[in-house]
Design an enzyme around this catalytic site. Structure first.
Site, PDB file in Angstrom:
ATOM      1  N   ASP A   1     -16.857  56.143 -42.853  1.00  0.00           N
ATOM      2  CA  ASP A   1     -18.245  55.707 -42.730  1.00  0.00           C
ATOM      3  C   ASP A   1     -19.184  56.881 -43.002  1.00  0.00           C
ATOM      4  OD1 ASP A   1     -17.588  53.013 -41.239  1.00  0.00           O
ATOM      5  OD2 ASP A   1     -16.526  54.586 -40.133  1.00  0.00           O
TER       6      ASP A   1
ATOM      7  N   HIS B   1     -18.855  57.039 -37.592  1.00  0.00           N
ATOM      8  CA  HIS B   1     -19.068  55.601 -37.543  1.00  0.00           C
ATOM      9  C   HIS B   1     -20.406  55.214 -36.920  1.00  0.00           C
ATOM     10  CE1 HIS B   1     -18.829  51.549 -35.704  1.00  0.00           C
ATOM     11  NE2 HIS B   1     -18.233  51.245 -36.843  1.00  0.00           N
TER      12      HIS B   1
ATOM     13  N   HIS C   1      -7.921  53.053 -41.284  1.00  0.00           N
ATOM     14  CA  HIS C   1      -9.278  52.786 -40.817  1.00  0.00           C
ATOM     15  C   HIS C   1      -9.854  53.980 -40.060  1.00  0.00           C
ATOM     16  CE1 HIS C   1     -12.019  50.498 -37.861  1.00  0.00           C
ATOM     17  NE2 HIS C   1     -12.613  50.420 -39.040  1.00  0.00           N
ATOM     18  N   ARG C   2     -10.902  54.574 -40.618  1.00  0.00           N
ATOM     19  CA  ARG C   2     -11.497  55.813 -40.074  1.00  0.00           C
ATOM     20  C   ARG C   2     -10.437  56.906 -39.971  1.00  0.00           C
ATOM     21  NH1 ARG C   2     -14.883  53.222 -34.962  1.00  0.00           N
ATOM     22  NH2 ARG C   2     -15.207  51.192 -35.947  1.00  0.00           N
TER      23      ARG C   2
ATOM     24  N   LYS D   1     -23.271  53.101 -44.087  1.00  0.00           N
ATOM     25  CA  LYS D   1     -23.689  52.577 -42.785  1.00  0.00           C
ATOM     26  C   LYS D   1     -25.200  52.364 -42.752  1.00  0.00           C
ATOM     27  CE  LYS D   1     -21.403  51.969 -39.677  1.00  0.00           C
ATOM     28  NZ  LYS D   1     -20.672  50.756 -39.230  1.00  0.00           N
TER      29      LYS D   1
ATOM     30  N   ASP E   1      -5.995  50.765 -37.687  1.00  0.00           N
ATOM     31  CA  ASP E   1      -6.064  52.027 -36.960  1.00  0.00           C
ATOM     32  C   ASP E   1      -4.694  52.700 -36.885  1.00  0.00           C
ATOM     33  OD1 ASP E   1      -8.722  51.411 -36.468  1.00  0.00           O
ATOM     34  OD2 ASP E   1      -8.337  50.620 -34.453  1.00  0.00           O
TER      35      ASP E   1
ATOM     36  N   GLU F   1     -17.819  53.373 -46.542  1.00  0.00           N
ATOM     37  CA  GLU F   1     -18.751  52.374 -46.028  1.00  0.00           C
ATOM     38  C   GLU F   1     -20.116  53.019 -45.844  1.00  0.00           C
ATOM     39  OE1 GLU F   1     -19.830  49.590 -42.185  1.00  0.00           O
ATOM     40  OE2 GLU F   1     -17.750  50.228 -42.431  1.00  0.00           O
TER      41      GLU F   1
ATOM     42  N   GLU G   1     -10.310  54.579 -45.219  1.00  0.00           N
ATOM     43  CA  GLU G   1     -11.673  54.069 -45.012  1.00  0.00           C
ATOM     44  C   GLU G   1     -12.442  55.031 -44.139  1.00  0.00           C
ATOM     45  OE1 GLU G   1     -14.807  51.774 -42.740  1.00  0.00           O
ATOM     46  OE2 GLU G   1     -13.088  52.927 -42.014  1.00  0.00           O
TER      47      GLU G   1
END
Length: 241
Positions: A36, A49, A7-8, A113, A227, A111, A34
């Site tokens: 953003d 993000h 995640h990120r 945003k 994370d 993603e 992943e």
């Protein structure tokens, strides 16, 4: 087997959405990554993000009000730890190039945003970049904004899209124009996601606690976003044994 998406990047151990975080995600052999995407004042796709740079850099201001040059001049690492001083907010192209260089063979979840700001042209820009660079890893586009993934599917019919949601009301949104391939529910809506979207693969966010990871593994969900990808991969390996 439940896939592990960083995640990120490896957000728990590295400054989120930086090349350092993505490199760590690849190093620990995450199944997916992943990130953003927002759009700068001059139309560049940046991987961050928040709508502003305030939380994760030494600068301030909205991404949409800053130029590529202004954003690239910021330090996006020292807020996390001094050892990451000098890390930058990368462009989406820079992330693509890094993953190609590292021979990443997993899945990249981008993603869009657009739930707060509907950036004009963001879908077209992502498609143009993808078609120009022809990455050798799979790409998934997701968003909390149904319009963005509907537009993506209409522009690129074979593109995998996924619907992100964090409330039951959002989960019940009716897609009339297109079909999505997966849902990305908040972990707190895992039960509801099985009821509302029983037929769809589920990639669940953000799963950081060991008990939550085990729960998802037991349910054999498609994937979790975490994370701490190394921790999740090790736990999955232990359970398999």
């Amino acid at each position: 087997m439940t896939k592990i998406f960083a995640h990120r990047g490896s957000r728990g151990t590295h400054p989120e959405n930086t090349l350092a975080a993505f490199q760590e995600a690849v190093r620990v052999q995450s199944d997916g990554i992943e990130l953003d995407v927002h759009v700068s004042k001059d139309g560049a796709l940046f991987v961050i993000h928040d709508e502003t740079v305030d939380r994760t850099t030494n600068g301030s201001g909205s991404i949409q009000d800053l130029t590529l040059e202004e954003i690239q001049a910021l330090d996006a690492g020292s807020w996390f730890d001094e050892s990451f001083t000098g890390e930058k907010i990368p462009t989406l192209e820079e992330v693509f190039q890094l993953l190609q260089k590292l021979n990443f063979k997993g899945e990249l979840n981008i993603e869009l945003k657009t739930d707060q700001i509907e950036y004009a042209g963001i879908v077209e820009k992502c498609v143009a970049l993808q078609e120009r660079l022809q990455p050798n890893f799979a790409i998934i586009y997701s968003s909390f904004n149904p319009r963005s993934i509907i537009q993506m599917k209409q522009l690129r019919p074979n593109q995998e899209i996924a619907f992100l949601y964090e409330t039951v009301e959002m989960a019940n949104f009716v897609f009339e124009e297109v079909k999505f391939e997966a849902v990305h529910p908040d972990y707190r809506l895992l039960k509801e996601s099985f009821e509302i979207h029983s037929q769809y693969p589920k990639r669940v966010w953000t799963v950081n606690q060991e008990e939550e990871m085990k729960h998802c593994f037991e349910l054999n969900v498609e994937a979790i976003f975490t994370d701490y990808p190394q921790k999740a991969l090790e736990l999955r390996s232990e359970i398999k044994e």
